[in-house]
Structure formats: structure tokens, C-alpha cells
Design a protein around this motif. Structure first.
Motif, PDB file in Angstrom:
ATOM      1  N   ILE A   8     -26.963 -52.931 -31.058  1.00 48.40           N
ATOM      2  CA  ILE A   8     -26.575 -53.010 -32.475  1.00 48.40           C
ATOM      3  C   ILE A   8     -27.673 -53.775 -33.222  1.00 48.40           C
ATOM      4  O   ILE A   8     -27.762 -55.004 -33.110  1.00 48.40           O
ATOM      5  N   PRO A   9     -28.546 -53.063 -33.939  1.00 53.20           N
ATOM      6  CA  PRO A   9     -29.562 -53.773 -34.717  1.00 53.20           C
ATOM      7  C   PRO A   9     -28.920 -54.444 -35.921  1.00 53.20           C
ATOM      8  O   PRO A   9     -28.253 -53.793 -36.716  1.00 53.20           O
ATOM      9  N   ALA A  10     -29.099 -55.744 -36.031  1.00 53.79           N
ATOM     10  CA  ALA A  10     -28.460 -56.499 -37.122  1.00 53.79           C
ATOM     11  C   ALA A  10     -29.405 -57.575 -37.640  1.00 53.79           C
ATOM     12  O   ALA A  10     -28.982 -58.664 -37.991  1.00 53.79           O
ATOM     13  N   ALA A  11     -30.699 -57.251 -37.655  1.00 54.90           N
ATOM     14  CA  ALA A  11     -31.690 -58.271 -38.028  1.00 54.90           C
ATOM     15  C   ALA A  11     -32.338 -58.000 -39.388  1.00 54.90           C
ATOM     16  O   ALA A  11     -33.318 -58.645 -39.736  1.00 54.90           O
ATOM     17  N   GLY A  12     -31.784 -57.033 -40.136  1.00 55.90           N
ATOM     18  CA  GLY A  12     -32.397 -56.697 -41.430  1.00 55.90           C
ATOM     19  C   GLY A  12     -32.169 -57.786 -42.467  1.00 55.90           C
ATOM     20  O   GLY A  12     -31.345 -58.690 -42.283  1.00 55.90           O
ATOM     21  N   LEU A  13     -32.887 -57.686 -43.572  1.00 55.55           N
ATOM     22  CA  LEU A  13     -32.806 -58.717 -44.615  1.00 55.55           C
ATOM     23  C   LEU A  13     -31.593 -58.525 -45.528  1.00 55.55           C
ATOM     24  O   LEU A  13     -31.145 -59.472 -46.164  1.00 55.55           O
ATOM     25  N   GLY A  14     -31.096 -57.304 -45.602  1.00 60.40           N
ATOM     26  CA  GLY A  14     -29.908 -57.065 -46.431  1.00 60.40           C
ATOM     27  C   GLY A  14     -30.138 -57.330 -47.903  1.00 60.40           C
ATOM     28  O   GLY A  14     -29.274 -57.880 -48.591  1.00 60.40           O
ATOM     29  N   THR A  15     -31.294 -56.922 -48.417  1.00 55.17           N
ATOM     30  CA  THR A  15     -31.624 -57.260 -49.813  1.00 55.17           C
ATOM     31  C   THR A  15     -30.688 -56.587 -50.825  1.00 55.17           C
ATOM     32  O   THR A  15     -30.506 -57.099 -51.921  1.00 55.17           O
ATOM     33  N   ARG A  16     -30.098 -55.450 -50.429  1.00 54.97           N
ATOM     34  CA  ARG A  16     -29.236 -54.737 -51.394  1.00 54.97           C
ATOM     35  C   ARG A  16     -27.920 -55.468 -51.656  1.00 54.97           C
ATOM     36  O   ARG A  16     -27.218 -55.116 -52.584  1.00 54.97           O
ATOM     37  N   VAL A  17     -27.580 -56.426 -50.814  1.00 53.67           N
ATOM     38  CA  VAL A  17     -26.334 -57.154 -51.074  1.00 53.67           C
ATOM     39  C   VAL A  17     -26.583 -58.646 -51.324  1.00 53.67           C
ATOM     40  O   VAL A  17     -25.697 -59.478 -51.159  1.00 53.67           O
ATOM     41  N   PRO A  25     -25.005 -63.343 -42.871  1.00 56.19           N
ATOM     42  CA  PRO A  25     -25.563 -62.022 -42.544  1.00 56.19           C
ATOM     43  C   PRO A  25     -24.695 -60.922 -43.143  1.00 56.19           C
ATOM     44  O   PRO A  25     -23.465 -61.034 -43.131  1.00 56.19           O
ATOM     45  N   LYS A  26     -25.337 -59.855 -43.655  1.00 60.16           N
ATOM     46  CA  LYS A  26     -24.512 -58.795 -44.273  1.00 60.16           C
ATOM     47  C   LYS A  26     -23.573 -58.180 -43.234  1.00 60.16           C
ATOM     48  O   LYS A  26     -22.491 -57.703 -43.580  1.00 60.16           O
ATOM     49  N   GLU A  27     -23.965 -58.212 -41.963  1.00 59.17           N
ATOM     50  CA  GLU A  27     -23.107 -57.668 -40.904  1.00 59.17           C
ATOM     51  C   GLU A  27     -21.840 -58.502 -40.726  1.00 59.17           C
ATOM     52  O   GLU A  27     -20.889 -58.075 -40.084  1.00 59.17           O
ATOM     53  N   MET A  28     -21.829 -59.724 -41.291  1.00 61.98           N
ATOM     54  CA  MET A  28     -20.643 -60.593 -41.213  1.00 61.98           C
ATOM     55  C   MET A  28     -19.776 -60.487 -42.468  1.00 61.98           C
ATOM     56  O   MET A  28     -18.770 -61.188 -42.575  1.00 61.98           O
ATOM     57  N   GLU A 106     -39.961 -60.712 -36.050  1.00 60.98           N
ATOM     58  CA  GLU A 106     -40.427 -60.408 -37.398  1.00 60.98           C
ATOM     59  C   GLU A 106     -39.627 -59.211 -37.895  1.00 60.98           C
ATOM     60  O   GLU A 106     -39.325 -58.314 -37.100  1.00 60.98           O
ATOM     61  N   THR A 107     -39.310 -59.192 -39.170  1.00 59.81           N
ATOM     62  CA  THR A 107     -38.501 -58.099 -39.714  1.00 59.81           C
ATOM     63  C   THR A 107     -39.418 -56.904 -39.982  1.00 59.81           C
ATOM     64  O   THR A 107     -39.937 -56.732 -41.079  1.00 59.81           O
ATOM     65  N   LYS A 108     -39.610 -56.098 -38.941  1.00 57.83           N
ATOM     66  CA  LYS A 108     -40.577 -55.000 -39.040  1.00 57.83           C
ATOM     67  C   LYS A 108     -39.903 -53.646 -38.973  1.00 57.83           C
ATOM     68  O   LYS A 108     -40.498 -52.678 -38.510  1.00 57.83           O
ATOM     69  N   GLY A 109     -38.639 -53.577 -39.352  1.00 57.13           N
ATOM     70  CA  GLY A 109     -37.976 -52.280 -39.444  1.00 57.13           C
ATOM     71  C   GLY A 109     -37.072 -51.966 -38.258  1.00 57.13           C
ATOM     72  O   GLY A 109     -37.058 -52.676 -37.244  1.00 57.13           O
ATOM     73  N   LEU A 110     -36.315 -50.881 -38.421  1.00 57.18           N
ATOM     74  CA  LEU A 110     -35.278 -50.497 -37.456  1.00 57.18           C
ATOM     75  C   LEU A 110     -35.853 -50.161 -36.077  1.00 57.18           C
ATOM     76  O   LEU A 110     -35.326 -50.611 -35.053  1.00 57.18           O
ATOM     77  N   ALA A 111     -36.956 -49.381 -36.033  1.00 56.84           N
ATOM     78  CA  ALA A 111     -37.537 -48.999 -34.735  1.00 56.84           C
ATOM     79  C   ALA A 111     -37.967 -50.243 -33.964  1.00 56.84           C
ATOM     80  O   ALA A 111     -37.683 -50.395 -32.770  1.00 56.84           O
ATOM     81  N   GLY A 131     -25.900 -51.925 -37.525  1.00 51.92           N
ATOM     82  CA  GLY A 131     -25.011 -53.064 -37.765  1.00 51.92           C
ATOM     83  C   GLY A 131     -24.332 -53.096 -39.118  1.00 51.92           C
ATOM     84  O   GLY A 131     -23.453 -53.927 -39.352  1.00 51.92           O
ATOM     85  N   ASP A 132     -24.749 -52.225 -40.034  1.00 53.50           N
ATOM     86  CA  ASP A 132     -24.100 -52.231 -41.352  1.00 53.50           C
ATOM     87  C   ASP A 132     -23.362 -50.929 -41.634  1.00 53.50           C
ATOM     88  O   ASP A 132     -22.953 -50.676 -42.758  1.00 53.50           O
ATOM     89  N   ASP A 133     -23.198 -50.084 -40.609  1.00 57.87           N
ATOM     90  CA  ASP A 133     -22.459 -48.833 -40.787  1.00 57.87           C
ATOM     91  C   ASP A 133     -21.153 -48.902 -40.005  1.00 57.87           C
ATOM     92  O   ASP A 133     -21.146 -48.796 -38.772  1.00 57.87           O
TER      93      ASP A 133
HETATM   94  P1  UTP Z   1     -31.354 -51.233 -43.458  1.00 53.96           P
HETATM   95  O1  UTP Z   1     -32.146 -49.997 -43.601  1.00 53.96           O
HETATM   96  O2  UTP Z   1     -30.062 -51.275 -44.206  1.00 53.96           O
HETATM   97  O3  UTP Z   1     -32.301 -52.470 -43.855  1.00 53.96           O
HETATM   98  O4  UTP Z   1     -31.085 -51.461 -41.901  1.00 53.96           O
HETATM   99  P2  UTP Z   1     -31.956 -53.945 -44.313  1.00 53.96           P
HETATM  100  O5  UTP Z   1     -33.249 -54.664 -44.371  1.00 53.96           O
HETATM  101  O6  UTP Z   1     -30.920 -54.567 -43.460  1.00 53.96           O
HETATM  102  O7  UTP Z   1     -31.284 -53.787 -45.759  1.00 53.96           O
HETATM  103  P3  UTP Z   1     -31.900 -53.754 -47.234  1.00 53.96           P
HETATM  104  O8  UTP Z   1     -32.498 -52.395 -47.415  1.00 53.96           O
HETATM  105  O9  UTP Z   1     -32.898 -54.876 -47.361  1.00 53.96           O
HETATM  106  O10 UTP Z   1     -30.707 -53.969 -48.118  1.00 53.96           O
HETATM  107  C1  UTP Z   1     -30.186 -50.705 -41.107  1.00 53.96           C
HETATM  108  C2  UTP Z   1     -29.791 -51.557 -39.913  1.00 53.96           C
HETATM  109  O11 UTP Z   1     -30.938 -51.959 -39.187  1.00 53.96           O
HETATM  110  C3  UTP Z   1     -31.039 -53.366 -39.087  1.00 53.96           C
HETATM  111  C4  UTP Z   1     -30.178 -53.905 -40.237  1.00 53.96           C
HETATM  112  O12 UTP Z   1     -29.672 -55.194 -39.913  1.00 53.96           O
HETATM  113  C5  UTP Z   1     -29.096 -52.853 -40.367  1.00 53.96           C
HETATM  114  O13 UTP Z   1     -28.008 -53.125 -39.517  1.00 53.96           O
HETATM  115  N1  UTP Z   1     -32.475 -53.783 -39.205  1.00 53.96           N
HETATM  116  C6  UTP Z   1     -33.245 -53.361 -40.238  1.00 53.96           C
HETATM  117  C7  UTP Z   1     -32.995 -54.624 -38.253  1.00 53.96           C
HETATM  118  O14 UTP Z   1     -32.285 -55.021 -37.277  1.00 53.96           O
HETATM  119  N2  UTP Z   1     -34.291 -55.022 -38.357  1.00 53.96           N
HETATM  120  C8  UTP Z   1     -35.100 -54.619 -39.376  1.00 53.96           C
HETATM  121  O15 UTP Z   1     -36.290 -55.026 -39.421  1.00 53.96           O
HETATM  122  C9  UTP Z   1     -34.540 -53.765 -40.348  1.00 53.96           C
END
Ligand code: UTP
Length: 296
Positions: A8-17, A25-28, A106-111, A131-133
Motif C-alpha cells: 500500500i503506497p502511502a508516502a505521497g504529499l497529498g497536496t490536493r487536500v 496523512p491523507k490516508e488517515m 524521497e517523494t519520487k512518485g508512485l513507481a 493508499g488514497d483509493d
Molecule cells: P497521488 O498521485 O495521489 O499523489 O498518489 P500524492 O502526492 O499523494 O497527492 P497529490 O497529487 O499531491 O494531492 C497515489 C498514491 O501513491 C502514493 C500516495 O500516498 C497515494 O496513496 N504515493 C505517491 C507515494 O507513496 N509516493 C509518492 O512519491 C507519490
């Protein structure tokens, strides 16, 4: 081969919320009385997945705390018979599955986040649940539907839904053909991320659930290694490669999906889940009816 592990990837920044996701964390963020990520862990556990790796980062310790014991709280609740069901609900959080954590440094994207699970997965196939779906099907969890198809055919899968045409440029578009004898299953030949209108190939977009076959992690690793510094390698490109090799299905899943990564999705999830909640459903329905009647 049976699928026993999930990421479960849950390390994104969640800028949209933001600012809600600044220190939580947006996942919380909750849907009525449970955080989004608990619904996702429960979906995986109900599908028979025993080992779950959550990818976090340094701002997400609340996720680890949520799935750990809370000794004082459990002790206090256990003493009071009137709070027995609350006690059970709190205790359950730490026993849903074997839950492991690793940080994406580092927050380098989903992959890049999924690749943090490479040694956890080894040579096995794995389920990936974003993690946010949150996807709800009370009878038959969506990731379980997809695991069964993997076990039957041995190919990777992406969970898809038809999305309105104006939204497809925000997601991705898939080139698909139906699989005979399987109502919801399609062969997926190609994927274009964030397409222009004229590139749209079908109404389907990938929404939050993937089965990665063995070798998937190596494809991600190769893609990241070949991507110039400072550019993001997209997870979609790994899936596209699987599709071009004839190793990917698109599956029109049977479930209701809520995007907890944006404000409207969070409100929809809370309203719809509240309406069928055993404790507040009836009262909330009356409230919504009265509210709707007062709107023009
Ligand atoms: P999103 O595409 O929604 O990216 O990630 P984000 O950064 O969380 O959100 P915004 O766009 O800034 O609002 C889809 C899933 O991948 C995880 C996120 O936590 C989310 O569950 N993710 C995304 C990571 O684990 N690492 C990343 O570097 C980016």
C-alpha cells in the motif's frame, strides 16, 4: 500461484487536500469513523492477503500508530463492559494482518514508492492498493476478485472503471479488447497517461488496484535506472510494458470507489458510507433529506 502479499503506497504529499494533510496523512482522513487506510487494509485482509507492506515517509507515523496496540486505551476500555464493542474495534486495528512498514526516503512518485517493497515481494506476484483509493464491496473485496483472476490466468491486472470523458485527460486511457467468457475482463494492449482528447482509446481508466506479476519490480527498477535524474518514471510505463508483452488484463471491478485524495471524493465517501452506517445511518438520512429539500 496464490497472492499472499500486498503493498500500500502511502508516502505521497497529498497536496490536493492541504491543509488537512499537513500533519495528518491523507490516508488517515476518516470515512465516518475509520481512517481511509483501514478500509484498504481490511479489503486486503478479507481477500486472504496475510502480509501487507505500507510505504510511508517521515511525516506519516500516525499510520504506524493506528495499526499498533494502544495499551492505555485498550486497558481503559476493557475495564468498562459498556464499552465492549469499542474495545473490540480498537483491538482489531492491530490484528487485521501482518503489517510492515518501510519508508520512501524521497517523494519520487508512485513507481519509486512501490519499488521500496522489492525485497519484501521477492519473486512473488503482489497486490498493489493505492493508499488514497477506498473501494467498497461488502460481499466480495475488489482485490480478492482480482487475485482470483490472477490465480486463474497468471497475468497482471489493472482495476479499471469507465470514467466520464472530460475526466479521462486527468487519469489515463487504455486500449482494450474483451476476453471471451469473462464478463468484466479485457486484454489491455496499451495505456496512455494523461491523454489529449484525441488520444482517448476507451472510457476506462486505472483506479487504485493492480496485480503485479513476478518480474514487475524488475521492470520498475529498469525504468527508474534508465530515467534521467530529476525526471519521474511513471508506474503506468511499467504497466504499459506488461500490456505490450501481452501480460496485462484490465478488470472492470465490482465495487464503489472513492478518491480520498481530493476534497469532493472525501465528502462523497463520508455521505454515502454514513447513509448505511448502523449507528447513524437513519438519523443522517433524515438530515440529508431535510438539507436537500432546503436547497434550490
Ligand atoms: P497521488 O498521485 O495521489 O499523489 O498518489 P500524492 O502526492 O499523494 O497527492 P497529490 O497529487 O499531491 O494531492 C497515489 C498514491 O501513491 C502514493 C500516495 O500516498 C497515494 O496513496 N504515493 C505517491 C507515494 O507513496 N509516493 C509518492 O512519491 C507519490
Amino acid at each position: 500461484m496464490k497472492i499472499k502479499k500486498a503493498i500500500i503506497p502511502a508516502a505521497g504529499l497529498g497536496t490536493r487536500v492541504l491543509p488537512a494533510s499537513k500533519s495528518v496523512p491523507k490516508e488517515m482522513l476518516n470515512i465516518v469513523d475509520k481512517p481511509a487506510i483501514q478500509y484498504i487494509v481490511e479489503e486486503a485482509a478479507r481477500a486472504g492477503i496475510e502480509d501487507i507492506l505500507i510505504i510511508t515517509n517521515r511525516g506519516k507515523t500516525a499510520i504506524e500508530d493506528h495499526f499498533d496496540h494502544s495499551f492505555e486505551l485498550e486497558y481503559q476500555l476493557a475495564k468498562n463492559p459498556a464499552k465492549a464493542s469499542l474495545y473490540e474495534s480498537v483491538k482489531k486495528c492491530s490484528s487485521l494482518a501482518n503489517i510492515y512498514f518501510v519508508r520512501q526516503k524521497e517523494t519520487k512518485g508512485l513507481a519509486h514508492a512501490i519499488l521500496a517493497g522489492k525485497s519484501f515481494i521477492g519473486d512473488e506476484p503482489c497486490a498493489v492498493l493505492y493508499g488514497d483509493d477506498v473501494i467498497i464491496n461488502d460481499e466480495d473485496p475488489v482485490i480478492g476478485q482480482m487475485c482470483r483472476l490472477y490465480e486463474k490466468y497468471g497475468k497482471g491486472l489493472v482495476g479499471v472503471k469507465a470514467v466520464p470523458e472530460e475526466l479521462i485527460p486527468l487519469y489515463c486511457t487504455l486500449d482494450v479488447t474483451p476476453v471471451e467468457g469473462e464478463e468484466r475482463l479485457m486484454d489491455c494492449h496499451n495505456i496512455i497517461e494523461k491523454p489529449e482528447k484525441e488520444q482517448i482509446m476507451s472510457p476506462y481508466s486505472i483506479l487504485g488496484r493492480v496485480i503485479l506479476p513476478p518480474g514487475g519490480m524488475e521492470l520498475i527498477q529498469k525504468g527508474i535506472d534508465e530515467t534521467p535524474d530529476g525526471e519521474e518514471f511513471l508506474f503506468t510505463d511499467t504497466l504499459t510494458e506488461l500490456g505490450r508483452e501481452g501480460r496485462l488484463f484490465a478488470y472492470d471491478f465490482d465495487g464503489v470507489r472513492y478518491d480520498m485524495g481530493n476534497k469532493l471524493g472525501i465528502m462523497q465517501a463520508n455521505c454515502e458510507v454514513a447513509l448505511s452506517h448502523p449507528e447513524i445511518g437513519a438519523a443522517f438520512k433524515e438530515y440529508i433529506k431535510a438539507l436537500a429539500a432546503s436547497l434550490d
